[in-house]
Enzyme design. Structure first.
Site, PDB file in Angstrom:
ATOM      1  N   GLU A  17       0.839  -1.212   0.000  1.00  0.00           N
ATOM      2  CA  GLU A  17       0.000   0.000   0.000  1.00  0.00           C
ATOM      3  C   GLU A  17       0.866   1.252   0.000  1.00  0.00           C
ATOM      4  O   GLU A  17       1.893   1.302   0.670  1.00  0.00           O
ATOM      5  CB  GLU A  17      -0.876  -0.009   1.256  1.00  0.00           C
ATOM      6  CG  GLU A  17      -1.765   1.231   1.359  1.00  0.00           C
ATOM      7  CD  GLU A  17      -2.805   1.081   2.444  1.00  0.00           C
ATOM      8  OE1 GLU A  17      -3.691   0.228   2.287  1.00  0.00           O
ATOM      9  OE2 GLU A  17      -2.708   1.813   3.438  1.00  0.00           O
ATOM     10  N   ARG A 106     -16.035   4.051   3.909  1.00  0.00           N
ATOM     11  CA  ARG A 106     -16.820   5.199   4.390  1.00  0.00           C
ATOM     12  C   ARG A 106     -15.892   6.371   4.683  1.00  0.00           C
ATOM     13  O   ARG A 106     -16.190   7.508   4.354  1.00  0.00           O
ATOM     14  CB  ARG A 106     -17.576   4.815   5.669  1.00  0.00           C
ATOM     15  CG  ARG A 106     -18.499   5.922   6.144  1.00  0.00           C
ATOM     16  CD  ARG A 106     -18.913   5.746   7.576  1.00  0.00           C
ATOM     17  NE  ARG A 106     -17.771   5.880   8.470  1.00  0.00           N
ATOM     18  CZ  ARG A 106     -17.836   5.735   9.774  1.00  0.00           C
ATOM     19  NH1 ARG A 106     -18.975   5.431  10.356  1.00  0.00           N
ATOM     20  NH2 ARG A 106     -16.758   5.882  10.521  1.00  0.00           N
ATOM     21  N   ALA A 123     -20.066   2.467   4.184  1.00  0.00           N
ATOM     22  CA  ALA A 123     -19.349   2.010   2.988  1.00  0.00           C
ATOM     23  C   ALA A 123     -20.240   1.146   2.091  1.00  0.00           C
ATOM     24  O   ALA A 123     -20.077   1.121   0.875  1.00  0.00           O
ATOM     25  CB  ALA A 123     -18.108   1.231   3.405  1.00  0.00           C
ATOM     26  N   GLN A 174      -7.984  -4.503   8.704  1.00  0.00           N
ATOM     27  CA  GLN A 174      -7.185  -3.559   9.480  1.00  0.00           C
ATOM     28  C   GLN A 174      -5.955  -4.314   9.964  1.00  0.00           C
ATOM     29  O   GLN A 174      -5.993  -5.548  10.083  1.00  0.00           O
ATOM     30  CB  GLN A 174      -8.056  -3.099  10.672  1.00  0.00           C
ATOM     31  CG  GLN A 174      -7.413  -2.176  11.669  1.00  0.00           C
ATOM     32  CD  GLN A 174      -7.071  -0.840  11.054  1.00  0.00           C
ATOM     33  OE1 GLN A 174      -6.123  -0.779  10.262  1.00  0.00           O
ATOM     34  NE2 GLN A 174      -7.817   0.195  11.397  1.00  0.00           N
ATOM     35  N   LYS A 270       7.470   3.197   1.856  1.00  0.00           N
ATOM     36  CA  LYS A 270       8.872   2.916   2.200  1.00  0.00           C
ATOM     37  C   LYS A 270       9.388   1.724   1.370  1.00  0.00           C
ATOM     38  O   LYS A 270       9.207   0.564   1.747  1.00  0.00           O
ATOM     39  CB  LYS A 270       8.994   2.572   3.685  1.00  0.00           C
ATOM     40  CG  LYS A 270       8.689   3.751   4.599  1.00  0.00           C
ATOM     41  CD  LYS A 270       9.118   3.425   6.017  1.00  0.00           C
ATOM     42  CE  LYS A 270       8.997   4.626   6.910  1.00  0.00           C
ATOM     43  NZ  LYS A 270       7.835   4.606   7.774  1.00  0.00           N
TER      44      LYS A 270
HETATM   45  P1  FAD Z   1     -18.223   1.049   7.296  1.00  0.00           P
HETATM   46  O1  FAD Z   1     -18.090  -0.280   6.703  1.00  0.00           O
HETATM   47  O2  FAD Z   1     -19.331   1.917   6.835  1.00  0.00           O
HETATM   48  O3  FAD Z   1     -18.312   0.853   8.875  1.00  0.00           O
HETATM   49  C1  FAD Z   1     -18.242   1.958   9.775  1.00  0.00           C
HETATM   50  C2  FAD Z   1     -19.013   1.615  11.048  1.00  0.00           C
HETATM   51  O4  FAD Z   1     -20.407   1.593  10.765  1.00  0.00           O
HETATM   52  C3  FAD Z   1     -18.685   0.246  11.621  1.00  0.00           C
HETATM   53  O5  FAD Z   1     -18.751   0.355  13.012  1.00  0.00           O
HETATM   54  C4  FAD Z   1     -19.790  -0.648  11.076  1.00  0.00           C
HETATM   55  O6  FAD Z   1     -20.031  -1.776  11.891  1.00  0.00           O
HETATM   56  C5  FAD Z   1     -20.974   0.320  11.064  1.00  0.00           C
HETATM   57  N1  FAD Z   1     -21.942  -0.005  10.008  1.00  0.00           N
HETATM   58  C6  FAD Z   1     -21.647  -0.274   8.713  1.00  0.00           C
HETATM   59  N2  FAD Z   1     -22.791  -0.476   8.019  1.00  0.00           N
HETATM   60  C7  FAD Z   1     -23.806  -0.326   8.901  1.00  0.00           C
HETATM   61  C8  FAD Z   1     -25.218  -0.390   8.787  1.00  0.00           C
HETATM   62  N3  FAD Z   1     -25.803  -0.651   7.598  1.00  0.00           N
HETATM   63  N4  FAD Z   1     -25.956  -0.173   9.898  1.00  0.00           N
HETATM   64  C9  FAD Z   1     -25.377   0.118  11.090  1.00  0.00           C
HETATM   65  N5  FAD Z   1     -24.018   0.182  11.243  1.00  0.00           N
HETATM   66  C10 FAD Z   1     -23.267  -0.026  10.172  1.00  0.00           C
HETATM   67  N6  FAD Z   1      -9.701   5.821   5.428  1.00  0.00           N
HETATM   68  C11 FAD Z   1      -9.479   6.811   4.517  1.00  0.00           C
HETATM   69  O7  FAD Z   1      -9.896   7.964   4.744  1.00  0.00           O
HETATM   70  N7  FAD Z   1      -8.823   6.547   3.340  1.00  0.00           N
HETATM   71  C12 FAD Z   1      -8.359   5.320   3.030  1.00  0.00           C
HETATM   72  O8  FAD Z   1      -7.768   5.126   1.967  1.00  0.00           O
HETATM   73  C13 FAD Z   1      -8.569   4.250   3.972  1.00  0.00           C
HETATM   74  N8  FAD Z   1      -8.169   2.980   3.697  1.00  0.00           N
HETATM   75  C14 FAD Z   1      -8.453   1.964   4.573  1.00  0.00           C
HETATM   76  C15 FAD Z   1      -8.094   0.642   4.245  1.00  0.00           C
HETATM   77  C16 FAD Z   1      -8.366  -0.409   5.112  1.00  0.00           C
HETATM   78  C17 FAD Z   1      -7.986  -1.821   4.723  1.00  0.00           C
HETATM   79  C18 FAD Z   1      -8.994  -0.151   6.359  1.00  0.00           C
HETATM   80  C19 FAD Z   1      -9.258  -1.278   7.319  1.00  0.00           C
HETATM   81  C20 FAD Z   1      -9.365   1.167   6.694  1.00  0.00           C
HETATM   82  C21 FAD Z   1      -9.123   2.221   5.810  1.00  0.00           C
HETATM   83  N9  FAD Z   1      -9.503   3.539   6.100  1.00  0.00           N
HETATM   84  C22 FAD Z   1      -9.265   4.557   5.190  1.00  0.00           C
HETATM   85  C23 FAD Z   1     -10.121   3.869   7.391  1.00  0.00           C
HETATM   86  C24 FAD Z   1     -11.668   3.796   7.311  1.00  0.00           C
HETATM   87  O9  FAD Z   1     -12.154   4.825   6.463  1.00  0.00           O
HETATM   88  C25 FAD Z   1     -12.202   3.970   8.735  1.00  0.00           C
HETATM   89  O10 FAD Z   1     -11.865   2.869   9.522  1.00  0.00           O
HETATM   90  C26 FAD Z   1     -13.685   4.301   8.851  1.00  0.00           C
HETATM   91  O11 FAD Z   1     -13.963   4.680  10.212  1.00  0.00           O
HETATM   92  C27 FAD Z   1     -14.632   3.153   8.527  1.00  0.00           C
HETATM   93  O12 FAD Z   1     -14.644   2.883   7.199  1.00  0.00           O
HETATM   94  P2  FAD Z   1     -15.412   1.560   6.639  1.00  0.00           P
HETATM   95  O13 FAD Z   1     -15.321   1.622   5.187  1.00  0.00           O
HETATM   96  O14 FAD Z   1     -14.910   0.359   7.335  1.00  0.00           O
HETATM   97  O15 FAD Z   1     -16.901   1.916   7.143  1.00  0.00           O
END
Ligand code: FAD
Length: 286
Positions: A17, A106, A123, A174, A270
C-alpha cells in the site's frame, strides 16, 4: 486484472500500500517511492484516499502510473464527505484511467460532521453505488478486532454481510499484531456465511510511537511480545526497523502456513521496508 482473480489464484499474493501526496510539491517523491515498490513485482498495489477527498486526483494519478508500470492498482475511495455527483465523477475518472479495482470505504467521521447533509452513511452504500455504475471489482475494509464505533463484533459482522450483499467481492483487514485474532475472526465470518476472500493487512512497524498512537485510536491490541520489542528498540530507528520487519515476516509466514493466501503490507511509501519483506519470503512466494 481484477483483484479477486489475483487473490484466489493458487500462488500466494503479496501486495503493498502507498498513500498519495497531500500537496502537488510532494507528488514526484511519492510517485518515485510507489514506482520503486512496483519494481518488486507485487501481486497488486493499493493507493489510499485522503480523508475528505481533497487529494482524490492524486489517488487516481498514482494508480494510473502503477498500471503503466505493469502493476495492478487498487484505488481506495471514501464517501463520508462526498456527494453522489462527486462519487460518480470519481468513478468515471477511474474508469477513464483504466482502473478496475476499488476499495469502497466510508472514511473516518470528520470533526463537526453534520449528519443531515451527508449522502452516504456507510461504505455499503458506496459499494452499491459502484456496483450500479458497473465495471469495477469492489473491495471493502474489515476489522478483526471490531470497528471502534461498533457496539460489538456481531454488529460489525452484520454490517459486513450488507457490504457483501451490496457488491463487495473481497475484504482487506485492518492491521493486527496477533494472528490468532485473525483466525478467530475468519471463523466468525465463516459461521455468519460471509465467504468472500479476505486479505490480511500487516503493518511492519518502523516508527513505534506512531503505531502505538494509531493502535490506541483504532483499538488494535498490542501483544506483550510486540511491546517488549518496542521497549527495547523503539528509540533506535534502525534497530526498530529491523525488528519491525522481522516481526511482520514472522506474521506473514504463519499466515501463509495457515492457509491465508493473500497478505497486504501497509508499506507506508517505504521501498526499503517493502523490499526487506519481499526478500525475506522470496522462496515462500514461489
Ligand atoms: P463502514 O463499513 O461503513 O463501517 C463503519 C461503522 O459503521 C462500523 O462500526 C460498522 O459496523 C458500522 N456499520 C456499517 N454499516 C452499517 C449499517 N448498515 N448499519 C449500522 N451500522 C453499520 N480511510 C481513509 O480515509 N482513506 C483510506 O484510503 C482508507 N483505507 C483503509 C483501508 C483499510 C484496509 C482499512 C481497514 C481502513 C481504511 N480507512 C481509510 C479507514 C476507514 O475509512 C475507517 O476505519 C472508517 O472509520 C470506517 O470505514 P469503513 O469503510 O470500514 O466503514
Amino acid at each position: 486484472m481484477k483483484i479477486t482473480e489475483i487473490i484466489t489464484a493458487k500462488k500466494p499474493s503479496l501486495s503493498f500500500e502507498v498513500f498519495p501526496p497531500k500537496t502537488s510539491e510532494s507528488f514526484e517523491s511519492v510517485l518515485s517511492a510507489a514506482k520503486e515498490i512496483a519494481l518488486l513485482s507485487p501481486s497488486y498495489m493499493s493507493v489510499t484516499y485522503g480523508a475528505g477527498g481533497g487529494t482524490s486526483q492524486y489517488t487516481s494519478d498514482v494508480c494510473e502510473a502503477l498500471g503503466d508500470c505493469g502493476v495492478t492498482p487498487l484505488a481506495h475511495l471514501s464517501c463520508i464527505c462526498a456527494s453522489k455527483d462527486r462519487v460518480r465523477e470519481e468513478l468515471q475518472r477511474l474508469k477513464d484511467k483504466g482502473i478496475e479495482n476499488i476499495l469502497a470505504l466510508r472514511g473516518d467521521i470528520p470533526v463537526g460532521y453534520d449528519k443531515t447533509s451527508v449522502h452516504y452513511h456507510y461504505a455499503s452504500e458506496l459499494a452499491k453505488e459502484i456496483s450500479d455504475f458497473g465495471g469495477f471489482c469492489i473491495g471493502g475494509a474489515c476489522y478483526p478486532e471490531g470497528h471502534p464505533e461498533s457496539a460489538n463484533s456481531n454488529a460489525d459482522i452484520e454490517s459486513l454481510k450488507i457490504k457483501v450483499e451490496n457488491g463487495v467481492e473481497f475484504l482487506t483487514t485492518q492491521m493486527f499484531f496477533d494472528n490468532n485474532i485473525l483466525y478467530n475472526f475468519m471463523y466468525r465470518l465463516y459461521r455468519a456465511g460471509v465467504n468472500v476472500p479476505v486479505v490480511a493487512g500487516v503493518m511492519p512497524v518502523t516508527n513505534a510511537k506512531q503505531v502505538i498512537r494509531i493502535c490506541k485510536i483504532s483499538g488494535t491490541a498490542l501483544p506483550q511480545r510486540f511491546l517488549r520489542i518496542v521497549d527495547r528498540y523503539g528509540d533506535d530507528p534502525d534497530a526498530m526497523k529491523q525488528a519491525g520487519v522481522a516481526y511482520a515476516v514472522e506474521q506473514i509466514i504463519d499466515l501463509f502456513a495457515n492457509g491465508i493466501n493473500a497478505v497486504h503490507i501497509y508499506s507506508m511509501n517505504k521501498p526499503d521496508v517493502a523490499k526487506a519483506i519481499k526478500d525475506n519470503i522470496s522462496e515462500i512466494l514461489k
